[in-house]
Design an enzyme around this catalytic site. Sequence first.
Site, PDB file in Angstrom:
ATOM      1  N   SER A 139       0.852  -1.187   0.000  1.00 52.77           N
ATOM      2  CA  SER A 139       0.000   0.000   0.000  1.00 52.77           C
ATOM      3  C   SER A 139       0.888   1.238   0.000  1.00 52.77           C
ATOM      4  CB  SER A 139      -0.886   0.008   1.259  1.00 52.77           C
ATOM      5  OG  SER A 139      -1.540   1.258   1.422  1.00 52.77           O
ATOM      6  N   TYR A 149      -0.608  -0.516  10.296  1.00 54.31           N
ATOM      7  CA  TYR A 149      -0.861  -0.886   8.899  1.00 54.31           C
ATOM      8  C   TYR A 149       0.275  -0.397   8.012  1.00 54.31           C
ATOM      9  CZ  TYR A 149      -3.311  -1.508   4.464  1.00 54.31           C
ATOM     10  OH  TYR A 149      -3.653  -1.899   3.190  1.00 54.31           O
TER      11      TYR A 149
END
Length: 254
Positions: A139, A149
Amino acid sequence: MARTALITGASAGLGAEYARQLAQRGASLVLVARSHDALEQLASQLRGSYGVEVETLAVDLLKRRERAKVEARLRDRARPIELLINNAGFGLPLAFERNDVELEVSHLKLHVEVPLRLTHAALGAMLERGRGRIVNVASVAGFLPRSTYGACKGWLISFSRWANVQYTPRGVTVTAVCPGFTHTSFHERMGLAPGNEGVPSGLWLDASLVVSESLRDVARGKSVSIPSLRYKILVRLTALLPDAVAARIGQRGR
């Protein structure tokens, strides 16, 4: 691109889109996810629409005995996997201190330990054949200070960059795909709709574009793929920012 591709997190979102686009190209598929019904529904659609062979493995990748089935399939020399797509994942709220620590550990394992193990399982047979491709879906959050994350995805990017340099001379490429905000069921599973993300509409990408652009980069053997020009520019700009400013940007969305 590949005669047989194994995709984790294949029942929805980017995983399902990878399955559709690879099936269109005539690839046989091994689809991995927890939901047996969702996998079988997708497999049936792909067989009917494209006439390709589709296997399904309904497993929980966080359970060692179930994950072992996927590792064994990747090591199977008689039925070689030419393309591995490590896509399985989930999101958590950004307030680390309020999250259940066991959920955080599961999050870490699924985003880091599982792709590490599956990559290791795939490499042996791929290196023996002198060809293969591994895709780790990361990502753009991996380039930002963005709670755990971003940290997990940052690890995946770094690992992929190293592995691509290490194994490309032996015929195996490793690519970290780094999408920005993408219209999939990922956010819905967190109880959010795109309109509740606090992200400008111009930053949302379509899954079909993310997958098609990333597959072009994978075919070229790139170590990092950032689909869409707007996110390529944003990643370059954020690298110049102080951590405090980059972290504030990372707080946008969920």
